[in-house]
Design an enzyme around this catalytic site. Structure first.
Site, PDB file in Angstrom:
ATOM      1  N   ASP A   1      61.474  86.244  57.456  1.00 18.37           N
ATOM      2  CA  ASP A   1      60.820  85.275  58.333  1.00 18.37           C
ATOM      3  C   ASP A   1      61.865  84.782  59.322  1.00 18.37           C
ATOM      4  O   ASP A   1      62.776  84.028  58.952  1.00 18.37           O
ATOM      5  CB  ASP A   1      60.264  84.120  57.502  1.00 18.37           C
TER       6      ASP A   1
ATOM      7  N   TYR B   1      55.303  81.918  77.271  1.00 17.90           N
ATOM      8  CA  TYR B   1      55.817  83.219  76.841  1.00 17.90           C
ATOM      9  C   TYR B   1      56.843  83.754  77.830  1.00 17.90           C
ATOM     10  O   TYR B   1      57.924  84.219  77.441  1.00 17.90           O
ATOM     11  CB  TYR B   1      54.655  84.194  76.683  1.00 17.90           C
TER      12      TYR B   1
ATOM     13  N   LYS C   1      60.789  84.515  76.978  1.00 19.90           N
ATOM     14  CA  LYS C   1      61.367  85.857  77.103  1.00 19.90           C
ATOM     15  C   LYS C   1      62.520  85.854  78.116  1.00 19.90           C
ATOM     16  O   LYS C   1      63.487  86.622  77.964  1.00 19.90           O
ATOM     17  CB  LYS C   1      60.302  86.870  77.512  1.00 19.90           C
TER      18      LYS C   1
ATOM     19  N   SER D   1      60.964  91.786  78.087  1.00 21.19           N
ATOM     20  CA  SER D   1      59.684  91.862  78.787  1.00 21.19           C
ATOM     21  C   SER D   1      59.938  91.962  80.281  1.00 21.19           C
ATOM     22  O   SER D   1      60.843  91.301  80.810  1.00 21.19           O
ATOM     23  CB  SER D   1      58.840  90.621  78.492  1.00 21.19           C
TER      24      SER D   1
END
Length: 298
Positions: A66, A159, A163, A145
């Site tokens: 995790d 997001y 990134k 990304s």
């Protein structure tokens, strides 16, 4: 680094991660597929990974990991090193997308997105890098990304920002690890509207009142963006190419690996911008006489 490598991949329960661990195992490496809650929510994914290894005669091992817990990360890395006495490659793949107007996300949600996509890599690095530094060898692969530099449609703000933070960490780490003989590669996937679960599993803002205010003006903006991205992508766009690219860089000799690899079927412009940014970085390092930091010590 030996040709048969010991590899740990985070976020390997689905998407790029699941494809990557299978591809690396098929290439003959010992691959640990890190995923959280392998006796609960990811029982099926862990079972499928183990079954793939057995069916194909490859060494693919699901492992509890995790990335939001330093204790869990430390335990996973310790188990790998105990098994083999070394660790050669870590692939930072864990991530989570969210969709919706930026204002409608609470600060706690924003922090959570940063934690999953950026801060988690620091937990993993603090567990992994002492081993790689001691070995004076290793490879850190960052799955980023194209959104950090390319086209950035609305409603993906948390997001995109997270990134971008991950990319900045990757660039800084590349230089700081170079003299330890540790290589860095940044994989830059573009948007894949099919073949992954990024959009289907995306999170949404916690403030419905603010979200509704934006929807009243912007309408089905996310549906419009998704539709246009699908139109831009060629019919043969294959998310498995991300995994294949990772397999290739792992198999490439240290010092000959590319700093970045773009897999962007929609061609959102990130490759052009990154080319300029990385050129500026290389030129600056030469000007300040730190050129040796542009690649790993041999």
């Amino acid at each position: 680094m030996p040709s048969k490598k010991i590899i740990l991949v985070t976020g390997a329960s689905s998407g790029f991660g699941a494809m990557t661990v299978r591809g690396l195992a098929d290439a003959g490496h010992v691959v640990y597929a890190g995923m959280r809650d392998i006796t609960g929510r990811n029982t099926a994914a862990a079972g499928e990974a183990a079954e793939y290894g057995q069916a194909h005669g490859v060494d693919l091992r699901p492992i509890e990991m995790d990335v939001s817990s330093q204790e869990s990360v430390d335990a996973a890395v310790a188990a790998v090193v105990t098994d083999h006495g070394r660790l050669d490659v870590v692939v930072h793949n864990a991530g989570h997308m969210v969709l919706g107007p930026l204002e409608a996300f609470t600060p706690e949600q924003l922090a959570s997105v940063y934690d999953t996509n950026a801060v988690s890599t620091q937990r993993v690095n603090r567990a992994v890098l002492p081993h790689l530094r001691r070995q004076r060898d290793g490879l850190v692969v960052w799955v980023g990304s194209s959104s950090t530099r390319g086209g950035t449609p609305p409603y993906l703000g948390p997001y995109f920002a997270a990134k971008a933070a991950e990319d900045s960490l990757a660039v800084s780490y590349a230089a700081e690890l170079a003299r330890f003989g540790i290589d860095t590669v940044i994989i830059v996937p573009g948007s894949f509207t099919t073949g992954t679960h990024h959009f289907a599993n995306a999170g949404h803002p916690a403030d419905p009142e603010v979200a509704a205010a934006y929807e009243a003006v912007y309408g089905d903006l996310m549906g419009q963006v998704a539709g246009k991205l699908a139109e831009l992508a060629p019919a043969d766009a294959d998310p498995a190419e991300v995994a294949r690219s990772i397999v290739r860089v792992v198999g490439t000799e240290k010092g000959r690996r590319p700093f970045r690899v773009h897999i962007d079927p929609a061609d959102d412009g990130a490759e052009t911008v990154n080319r300029v940014g990385d050129l500026v970085r290389r030129d600056f390092y030469r000007r300040v006489e730190l050129e040796d930091l542009l690649g790993p010590a041999q």
